[in-house]
Design an enzyme around this catalytic site. Structure first.
Site, PDB file in Angstrom:
ATOM      1  N   TYR A 255       0.841  -1.200   0.000  1.00  0.00           N
ATOM      2  CA  TYR A 255       0.000   0.000   0.000  1.00  0.00           C
ATOM      3  C   TYR A 255       0.876   1.251   0.000  1.00  0.00           C
ATOM      4  CZ  TYR A 255       0.752   0.957   5.009  1.00  0.00           C
ATOM      5  OH  TYR A 255       1.291   1.270   6.233  1.00  0.00           O
ATOM      6  N   CYS A 256       0.259   2.376  -0.318  1.00  0.00           N
ATOM      7  CA  CYS A 256       0.922   3.682  -0.282  1.00  0.00           C
ATOM      8  C   CYS A 256      -0.069   4.677   0.323  1.00  0.00           C
ATOM      9  CB  CYS A 256       1.396   4.102  -1.672  1.00  0.00           C
ATOM     10  SG  CYS A 256       0.056   4.292  -2.881  1.00  0.00           S
ATOM     11  N   ARG A 257      -0.122   5.878  -0.189  1.00  0.00           N
ATOM     12  CA  ARG A 257      -1.079   6.875   0.316  1.00  0.00           C
ATOM     13  C   ARG A 257      -2.427   6.742  -0.384  1.00  0.00           C
ATOM     14  NH1 ARG A 257      -2.949  11.833  -1.145  1.00  0.00           N
ATOM     15  NH2 ARG A 257      -3.671  13.152   0.549  1.00  0.00           N
TER      16      ARG A 257
ATOM     17  N   GLY B 285      -2.803   4.804  -3.654  1.00  0.00           N
ATOM     18  CA  GLY B 285      -2.896   3.651  -4.539  1.00  0.00           C
ATOM     19  C   GLY B 285      -2.062   3.767  -5.804  1.00  0.00           C
TER      20      GLY B 285
ATOM     21  N   ILE C 218      -3.513   4.103   2.065  1.00  0.00           N
ATOM     22  CA  ILE C 218      -3.877   4.236   3.468  1.00  0.00           C
ATOM     23  C   ILE C 218      -5.065   5.180   3.649  1.00  0.00           C
ATOM     24  CG2 ILE C 218      -2.289   6.140   4.025  1.00  0.00           C
ATOM     25  CD1 ILE C 218      -1.688   4.534   6.681  1.00  0.00           C
TER      26      ILE C 218
END
Length: 122
Positions: A85-87, A89, A113
């Protein structure tokens, strides 16, 4: 013609519309799958600064720009299931492709996230 956003096409339906060699799940489905797989790792590909501001409990920080042959130090087994995951997508999708390129065989993009509603570690 139906106008469906990239996010709607690629999230929460269990497949990746670009036919890349990794899975795509939404955040909730991904976290359930992570818990069900012994030895699976949750990987946050945001910057160290973003990671320090708040992360999903148990996540390992491997920033997108560091993914490469040296990643084996943190993730030595290419068979380890990775949930990335990242911020939002965007970076997680790129990161998943890089993990596959460097030999990881069980990779899943779970987006950003921003879609996570649980507690965060700091």
């Amino acid at each position: 013609m139906l106008n469906v956003s990239e996010r709607e096409r690629g999230r929460g339906i269990g497949y990746n519309t670009r036919m890349e060699n990794f899975k795509t799940l939404n955040m909730d489905e991904g976290l359930v799958a992570l818990k069900a797989l012994a030895g699976a790792r949750l990987v946050d590909v945001r910057t160290p600064g973003e990671f320090a501001e708040g992360r999903i409990p148990g996540a390992l920080n491997i920033p997108l720009d560091t993914i490469g042959p040296g990643t084996r130090t943190a993730l030595p087994d290419f068979a380890t299931p990775l949930f990335v995951y990242c911020r939002s997508g965007m970076r997680s999708r790129v990161a998943c492709a890089k993990f596959v390129e460097f030999g990881y065989g069980d990779v899943c993009d779970i987006g950003g996230i921003l879609d996570y509603a649980g507690p965060q570690e700091r």
